[in-house]
Design a protein around this motif. Sequence first.
Motif, mmCIF file in Angstrom:
data_model
loop_
_atom_site.group_PDB
_atom_site.id
_atom_site.type_symbol
_atom_site.label_atom_id
_atom_site.label_comp_id
_atom_site.label_asym_id
_atom_site.label_seq_id
_atom_site.Cartn_x
_atom_site.Cartn_y
_atom_site.Cartn_z
ATOM 1 N N GLU A 169 3.940 53.938 52.798
ATOM 2 C CA GLU A 169 2.600 54.212 53.308
ATOM 3 C C GLU A 169 1.929 55.370 52.566
ATOM 4 O O GLU A 169 0.702 55.441 52.488
ATOM 5 N N LEU A 223 -5.557 51.639 61.140
ATOM 6 C CA LEU A 223 -5.162 50.261 60.814
ATOM 7 C C LEU A 223 -3.668 50.177 60.519
ATOM 8 O O LEU A 223 -2.978 49.245 60.949
ATOM 9 N N SER A 262 -0.905 48.069 62.563
ATOM 10 C CA SER A 262 -0.082 47.049 61.907
ATOM 11 C C SER A 262 1.410 47.375 62.021
ATOM 12 O O SER A 262 2.225 46.493 62.282
ATOM 13 N N GLY A 296 2.917 47.079 65.556
ATOM 14 C CA GLY A 296 3.093 45.667 65.906
ATOM 15 C C GLY A 296 4.405 45.111 65.399
ATOM 16 O O GLY A 296 4.786 44.009 65.735
ATOM 17 N N ILE A 307 0.806 43.764 71.015
ATOM 18 C CA ILE A 307 0.216 44.099 69.719
ATOM 19 C C ILE A 307 -1.309 44.179 69.829
ATOM 20 O O ILE A 307 -1.941 45.092 69.287
ATOM 21 N N TYR A 335 -3.686 47.465 69.100
ATOM 22 C CA TYR A 335 -4.860 47.534 68.222
ATOM 23 C C TYR A 335 -6.067 48.092 68.969
ATOM 24 O O TYR A 335 -6.812 48.911 68.455
#
Lengths: 517, 327
Positions: free
Chosen positions: B205, B258, B262, B265, B302, B306
């Motif tokens: 990341e 974001l 992601s 999740g 999930i 978000y």
Amino acid sequence: MRLRASILAIAASLGLSMAAPAGAQEALRIRLNADIRSTDPGVNRDANTDGLVWHVLEGLVALRGDATIAPMLAERVDISADGLTYTFPLRRNVRFHNGQPLTAADVAFAMERYRKRETNWRCRGDLDSAVTRLTAVETPDPHTVVMRLEQPSALFLTMLARPDCGQAGIFHRDSLNPDGSWRAPVGTGPFRLGEWRRGQFVELERFAEYAALSGEPDGLAGNKTPMVDRVRFTIIPDDAAARAALLAGNIDVLPDARTRDLPDLRARPGMSVHSSPSFDLQIILMQTTDPLLRDVRMRRAIALALDVPELVRAVTEGSSRPARAPIPVGSGFHTPAMSEVPARDLAAARRLAQEAGYRGQPIRIVTTRRYEAFYEIAVLAQDMLRDAGINLELEVIEWATQLQRYTRGDYQMMAFGFSARLDPSLSFEMFTGPKATQPRKAWDNPEVQAMLDASMRETDPARRRAIFEAMFRQLMEDVPVVALYSSVTHAVTPASVQGYRSWAVDAPRAWGVRVQR
Amino acid sequence: MRRGPGACGCSAEVLSYVLKRLLVALPTLLLVAASVFFLMRLIPGDPATVVLGDAATPEAVADLRIAFGLDRPVLVQFALWIERALGGDLGRSITSGEAVGPLILQRFQVTAAIVFASVGLAVLIAVPLGMLAAWKQNSWGDVAAVAAATFLLSIPSFWLGLIFLLVFGLWLGWVPVVGYVTFAEDFWGALHYIALPVATLALIETGVLIRMARASTVEVLRLDYIAHARAKGVPEWRVLARHAFPNAFAPTLTLIGLIMGSLLGGIAVIETVFTLPGLGRLLVEAIFARDYPVIQGVMLLIAVIYVVVNLVVDLLYPVFDPRVAAG
């Protein structure tokens, strides 16, 4: 200065936590490639679940290493002359994990639960079929169980011993919740259930009062004395991580090493490889109702175009032997003729395909990448059949989808594998039967079905062998499937582990195994 | 221009904004639930067949489908599931029989611990590095930072994870190759077990975040107000920290949101390589097994993640970019 001291303190703590916790040295740590589904024997199960359950629960009879049946909780099995009554005198010194003695009432209680429809026991239908119908379980005295059948069956004891049936394991009623649902197994096995941390590990504890049989361990029978205080089945889904865990000393047994890893693992000092042929079967199925494959000449052409020894060598990297019969090499019913593989004959294959009206149209073979062997079998078959002018197209799908299509018989050809079957009748039965009621069956031949039924009723081994030989000859004539090989299980252990052995059923056994670090 | 809360600093307004956003999210969650429910049933493969394997007789499959409630019409199944879900009951796993709610929360804790630690670490490394690279644009340091970011972006996470396992677990023996304990059980032990997955994820990341931080800082440093600050003789570190950072960080914050969404999740690959009992592995295994209740529960979670992460990002936006609140 304070920062430095803190860093040193953290480092010291890390160092301390790197050391194994107290008592951990007494545990045998075995890799499990996926979590178990439940502890309910033969109900919500898979191979890992069966392999865990057989450490905790035992049945009246058990499977030997050669797939014959031996008494386990029963002292012996007395079969009446007409083959309809089975009497099981129970061993007197057996206790459950809760300290209660084993009685005939416990056996009757367990069998009653298995036979209830709502239990969803995997083998309920097998004990209530046209071939084997259990009509009564009686307890004439506290130490004797009598089971009665509607007609003689060669498979009855095998059904009771099957690992996928949970060995019809006898559990104490404390295993159930008050509403009758399954809670946790209280059995008579060499280990009792310790902690199950889902997704991480299942830990078993040695049952100190285990009543072991004398002699040697033999399959799931014989002497099953636990030699370690604890067994931890550590769940490691990834093969590379499992191998690294073995080499780093984080596990003691890698029960299912990849063939490609064996040369490296063998070369490492202290590592031992334990290999054993399995009772499973890798196979190519052909849909005999397909407009093209309905013609036996086309199926024979496909079989003749395959170079089976080369295919098996390539897929298993030489560790398995090709076999064209479904009866595994380790079975007492396997004959030398069943190991003979017809030579590849491309000219004959071309001729037969032409006679069958084949004009190069594509034939689809269904396969999956979940099990690498299935995929490789399909790829190699495609290449080999091309040499005979047969156009095979791969249809690569996800495993659950393939399983559904197999169950519906929705395929032309399929690269597939059957889990271990422990009786030759069951080895044939796995792909033999009427398609009208069981679309998954590949071989629908009434004469063969009659032979299969006869083999299930016949209790004389010589007469059974003759039936299986006749079925095998017919199989080579009809070619609804091309049997390829039974896989070989390779387990790897470091020098600290003694007594571990692979065997015909693809899951580890922890009894009789020592760890000396 | 976004319109965020907090312009007046009034907590009642913030609360009302949050509630409004959560209320607006309900139809989204319902849509997600319905889509997942019906799409899963369109996919070939049957849970009963998977459970029974190659010996599945038609009778056994039928019995098991009744036991799972799959014999009912799909709309009835959906209505029942929604009704129970609204009551907080997400059903039971087909494969293990566990209650889905506690199961996914338990697995989510594992994933969350790793994701928060790795994203936090990645932000701490990437944002200063990206800003410095932008500040010294086209210098060797900038080239090195961009090259490192591109390299990290290109590495598959499973490969990096396996290399870490090999080096730190196998060769150096610093950390165990398999296993997991929670922080509540053993704090240092837990650190020990999550060190490699966190390092792997943080490095991957970091690559993404360096590029974003650099790009947005380059853009901000070209603006007139930065030139004005410099002309006024404001020290360079102050230009960067006080004037460039808030504006440059705002797009990075969106990206962090974001990424968090992601990763929370599911980080199935990392969890598989490091044998961690997280949400991603649970979801993948559930999909393979066609374990409908687990898939539905995880997907719903999930979607909630978000919604919440986006809300948090929106609430944080004005802190870094006052123009959002002012607008």
